[in-house]
Design an enzyme around this catalytic site. Structure first.
Site, PDB file in Angstrom:
ATOM      1  N   GLU A  95     -21.615   4.988  20.854  1.00 37.54           N
ATOM      2  CA  GLU A  95     -22.165   5.580  19.480  1.00 37.54           C
ATOM      3  C   GLU A  95     -23.853   5.662  19.924  1.00 37.54           C
ATOM      4  O   GLU A  95     -24.328   4.430  19.885  1.00 37.54           O
ATOM      5  CB  GLU A  95     -21.823   4.776  18.360  1.00 37.54           C
ATOM      6  CG  GLU A  95     -22.036   5.474  17.090  1.00 37.54           C
ATOM      7  CD  GLU A  95     -23.201   5.057  16.499  1.00 37.54           C
ATOM      8  OE1 GLU A  95     -24.148   6.007  16.700  1.00 37.54           O
ATOM      9  OE2 GLU A  95     -23.509   4.263  15.652  1.00 37.54           O
ATOM     10  N   CYS A 118     -29.033   5.511  13.042  1.00 36.58           N
ATOM     11  CA  CYS A 118     -28.830   6.858  13.720  1.00 36.58           C
ATOM     12  C   CYS A 118     -28.374   8.054  12.962  1.00 36.58           C
ATOM     13  O   CYS A 118     -28.772   9.008  13.602  1.00 36.58           O
ATOM     14  CB  CYS A 118     -27.635   6.300  14.728  1.00 36.58           C
ATOM     15  SG  CYS A 118     -26.303   5.494  13.977  1.00 36.58           S
ATOM     16  N   GLY A 169     -26.034   2.261  20.618  1.00 39.83           N
ATOM     17  CA  GLY A 169     -27.546   1.937  21.185  1.00 39.83           C
ATOM     18  C   GLY A 169     -28.056   3.139  21.596  1.00 39.83           C
ATOM     19  O   GLY A 169     -27.809   4.423  21.141  1.00 39.83           O
ATOM     20  N   SER A 170     -28.935   2.963  22.480  1.00 43.53           N
ATOM     21  CA  SER A 170     -29.805   4.058  22.986  1.00 43.53           C
ATOM     22  C   SER A 170     -29.062   5.034  24.239  1.00 43.53           C
ATOM     23  O   SER A 170     -27.800   4.333  24.734  1.00 43.53           O
ATOM     24  CB  SER A 170     -31.321   3.655  23.537  1.00 43.53           C
ATOM     25  OG  SER A 170     -30.843   2.664  24.714  1.00 43.53           O
TER      26      SER A 170
HETATM   27  P1  NDP Z   1     -30.957  -0.504  23.372  1.00 47.10           P
HETATM   28  O1  NDP Z   1     -30.076   0.625  23.644  1.00 47.10           O
HETATM   29  O2  NDP Z   1     -31.992  -0.921  24.483  1.00 47.10           O
HETATM   30  O3  NDP Z   1     -30.159  -1.654  22.718  1.00 47.10           O
HETATM   31  C1  NDP Z   1     -28.801  -1.485  22.336  1.00 47.10           C
HETATM   32  C2  NDP Z   1     -28.145  -2.861  23.045  1.00 47.10           C
HETATM   33  O4  NDP Z   1     -27.816  -2.273  24.290  1.00 47.10           O
HETATM   34  C3  NDP Z   1     -28.654  -4.056  23.028  1.00 47.10           C
HETATM   35  O5  NDP Z   1     -27.730  -5.062  22.680  1.00 47.10           O
HETATM   36  C4  NDP Z   1     -29.310  -4.050  24.414  1.00 47.10           C
HETATM   37  O6  NDP Z   1     -29.575  -5.343  24.937  1.00 47.10           O
HETATM   38  C5  NDP Z   1     -28.324  -3.058  25.080  1.00 47.10           C
HETATM   39  N1  NDP Z   1     -28.615  -2.840  26.381  1.00 47.10           N
HETATM   40  C6  NDP Z   1     -29.699  -1.997  26.650  1.00 47.10           C
HETATM   41  N2  NDP Z   1     -29.613  -1.755  28.032  1.00 47.10           N
HETATM   42  C7  NDP Z   1     -28.360  -2.173  28.429  1.00 47.10           C
HETATM   43  C8  NDP Z   1     -27.718  -2.011  29.529  1.00 47.10           C
HETATM   44  N3  NDP Z   1     -28.390  -1.191  30.900  1.00 47.10           N
HETATM   45  N4  NDP Z   1     -26.538  -2.675  29.928  1.00 47.10           N
HETATM   46  C9  NDP Z   1     -26.133  -3.099  28.975  1.00 47.10           C
HETATM   47  N5  NDP Z   1     -26.466  -3.166  27.691  1.00 47.10           N
HETATM   48  C10 NDP Z   1     -27.801  -2.814  27.613  1.00 47.10           C
HETATM   49  O7  NDP Z   1     -31.860   0.230  22.005  1.00 47.10           O
HETATM   50  P2  NDP Z   1     -33.356  -0.418  21.735  1.00 47.10           P
HETATM   51  O8  NDP Z   1     -33.370  -1.429  20.989  1.00 47.10           O
HETATM   52  O9  NDP Z   1     -34.254  -0.483  22.910  1.00 47.10           O
HETATM   53  O10 NDP Z   1     -33.678   1.135  20.890  1.00 47.10           O
HETATM   54  C11 NDP Z   1     -34.196   2.157  21.432  1.00 47.10           C
HETATM   55  C12 NDP Z   1     -33.809   3.197  20.747  1.00 47.10           C
HETATM   56  O11 NDP Z   1     -32.325   3.411  20.911  1.00 47.10           O
HETATM   57  C13 NDP Z   1     -34.128   3.520  19.529  1.00 47.10           C
HETATM   58  O12 NDP Z   1     -35.391   4.017  19.074  1.00 47.10           O
HETATM   59  C14 NDP Z   1     -33.031   4.510  18.896  1.00 47.10           C
HETATM   60  O13 NDP Z   1     -33.157   5.954  19.519  1.00 47.10           O
HETATM   61  C15 NDP Z   1     -31.937   4.297  20.008  1.00 47.10           C
HETATM   62  N6  NDP Z   1     -31.010   3.266  18.946  1.00 47.10           N
HETATM   63  C16 NDP Z   1     -29.738   3.825  18.316  1.00 47.10           C
HETATM   64  C17 NDP Z   1     -29.057   2.908  17.585  1.00 47.10           C
HETATM   65  C18 NDP Z   1     -27.758   3.432  16.974  1.00 47.10           C
HETATM   66  O14 NDP Z   1     -27.510   2.981  15.843  1.00 47.10           O
HETATM   67  N7  NDP Z   1     -27.174   4.428  17.494  1.00 47.10           N
HETATM   68  C19 NDP Z   1     -29.486   1.535  17.268  1.00 47.10           C
HETATM   69  C20 NDP Z   1     -30.598   1.321  18.067  1.00 47.10           C
HETATM   70  C21 NDP Z   1     -31.292   1.956  18.814  1.00 47.10           C
HETATM   71  P3  NDP Z   1     -31.150  -6.125  24.720  1.00 47.10           P
HETATM   72  O15 NDP Z   1     -31.242  -6.025  23.362  1.00 47.10           O
HETATM   73  O16 NDP Z   1     -31.113  -7.282  25.407  1.00 47.10           O
HETATM   74  O17 NDP Z   1     -31.948  -5.005  25.531  1.00 47.10           O
END
Ligand code: NDP
Length: 456
Positions: free
Chosen positions: A230, A264, A208-209
């Site tokens: 990742e 990503c 994720g982010s």
């Molecule tokens: P997030 O990182 O917010 O979401 C990814 C996962 O993390 C979701 O399941 C989310 O839950 C969870 N999450 C978020 N914050 C927390 C926390 N504090 N503790 C535990 N889990 C958490 O990504 P976004 O959807 O907001 O996307 C934002 C940016 O992230 C994108 O613009 C991109 O830059 C990057 N990204 C990168 C990815 C990759 O493949 N590496 C994939 C997606 C995003 P919930 O959905 O409930 O918020």
């Protein structure tokens, strides 16, 4: 109201809301998963676990169209690309079904202390926090190796893809996995933190982010749990003066349009040698601006919506800010009027290091273009990034390409191809793109107890 909602980003229609799991449900899920870890399922013969993976691969193949349609409706991926994602999921399941036993064979270590070897054992219950951009593949990257190894997983998927999360869990059970092997939880980030703190949980994998990765890594560190991250990437696509330009343009366009640019490892910074820069930009711009925007389920569409209104609004803000700080628009630069979460294919040039865009990842169909004079400048620009996930280099001179690939500070580099993924190849990055690897032999050993045994 549940925060887990399936909303079609092509028209913003709410498809379904999903109830969240309360404390009692989470506590029960953890108890069941931990019990499974202490049973013969996790600690015994690997064959029953591999049989589940094999059956899962077959099930996914037989239900491919249904699965692809769910993903396309829920997060806007073009139907052809959703089919591709489903296919790679069955390939990953099959890869571990066929190779995990070999990969997990004890490894000998010549030593003066005696006969020595390392055995690979599961470590316990894991938490997986996963994103929406590949709503099945991201889950499979964690499930397949850990199911083979014997680690039960509690999965928290992104809140905009609950249907994919639900159907994936049901498939795993239908393939014969016992309760607790893979449990989908519709939970909050606070509940994730509570799980990480629990003694029964031994590790956490997150994709994720940076924001989410940093929060989860902090919790894991505090409780001395292993983590893999990742995170984002700002991958380069270096086109040298001797490259096959038509092919580079074709794959560059794919990289920016595929999954609406929300990948990503997709090329985001295009670094062009000055001798071919104008030709590349002209062809690239013509191809991007002729993309057909439309319904992800329509086979003629070549660019679908972003995954959500939030994702679109974030991109609008970023591009506006880049332009306000001096970047030039070659094409695009605006959200598309109307109900869905569409954004025009966009090319930005003239981004200087003092522009906030210079270090930012644009998660959408936006390309940053830079022009350089030699290979050294290409490497310097590539490495002037907080991220270090992937990248690609285009040249007919493979020795030159290998030199650049070695010098670029990322976890993966492709020569004469855009970034790609395959079950047998490791996936992951360095710097702020995270740490640890998924897939291949490296991925399955991340959450293994690599136990040394010595007979003196
Ligand atoms: P997030 O990182 O917010 O979401 C990814 C996962 O993390 C979701 O399941 C989310 O839950 C969870 N999450 C978020 N914050 C927390 C926390 N504090 N503790 C535990 N889990 C958490 O990504 P976004 O959807 O907001 O996307 C934002 C940016 O992230 C994108 O613009 C991109 O830059 C990057 N990204 C990168 C990815 C990759 O493949 N590496 C994939 C997606 C995003 P919930 O959905 O409930 O918020």
């Amino acid at each position: 109201m549940s925060s887990y909602q399936s909303i079609n980003p092509a028209n913003n229609q709410l498809l379904k809301s999903w109830p969240s799991h309360d404390e009692a449900a989470v506590s029960h899920a953890l108890e069941v998963a931990d019990r499974l870890f202490h049973s013969s399922w996790s600690k015994g013969d690997i064959q029953p676990r591999l049989q589940v993976l094999k059956k899962l691969a077959d099930l996914i193949d037989s239900r491919a169209e249904e699965l692809a349609t769910i993903a396309s409706k829920e997060m806007g991926k073009l139907i052809g690309q959703s089919r591709g994602e489903v296919k790679i999921c069955s390939q990953i399941a099959r890869y571990y079904a066929e190779n995990a036993e070999r990969i997990l064979q004890p490894q000998s270590y010549p030593s003066d202390l005696g006969e020595a070897w390392v055995e690979y054992h599961p470590i316990g219950v894991l938490v997986a926090v996963e994103p929406w951009n590949f709503p099945y593949y991201q889950l499979m990257r964690v499930l397949a190796p850990n199911l083979a190894l014997g680690n039960p997983v509690l999965a928290k998927h992104a809140n905009i893809v609950p249907h994919c999360a639900d159907v994936f869990e049901k498939l795993v059970r239908e393939a014969g996995a016992p309760e607790g092997a893979w449990t989908n939880l519709f939970i909050s980030t606070d509940q994730v933190a509570d799980l990480i703190a629990d003694d029964r949980v031994q590790g956490v994998a997150l994709t994720g982010s940076e924001r989410a990765g940093s929060a989860v890594a902090e919790q894991a560190g505090k409780h001395l749990k292993k983590s893999t991250l990742e995170l984002g990437g700002n991958d380069v696509f270096v086109v040298l003066d001797d490259a096959d330009l038509d092919e580079a343009v074709r794959q560059g366009v794919q990289a920016r349009l595929s999954n609406c640019g929300q990948v990503c490892t997709a090329a985001k910074r295009f670094i062009l040698h000055e001798k071919i820069a104008d030709r590349f930009i002209n062809q690239f711009s013509a191809a991007l601006s002729s993309a057909t925007l439309g319904d992800p389920l329509d086979e003629k569409t070549t660019l679908g919506p972003l995954s959500s209104a939030d994702a679109r609004d974030r991109l609008v803000k970023q591009v506006d800010e880049a332009v306000a700080n001096g970047a030039k628009l070659v094409t695009g630069g605006k959200a598309v009027e109307g109900a869905g979460c569409y954004y025009q294919p966009t090319i930005l040039t003239g981004i200087t290091p003092d522009n906030p865009a210079y270090y930012q990842e644009f998660f959408g169909p936006v390309a940053q273009v830079y022009v350089i004079g030699d290979d050294q400048a290409a490497v310097a620009l590539a490495n002037d990034s907080h991220y270090g996930l992937g990248g690609s280099v285009w040249t007919r001179d493979i020795a030159r390409g290998r030199k650049l690939a070695s010098a670029i500070e990322t976890g993966m580099v492709f020569i004469n191809s855009q970034s790609d993924t395959s079950a047998e190849l490791p996936f992951g990055g360095v710097k702020r793109s995270g740490y640890g690897r998924e897939l291949s032999d490296l991925g399955i050993k991340e959450f293994a107890n690599q136990k040394l045994v010595v007979v003196a």
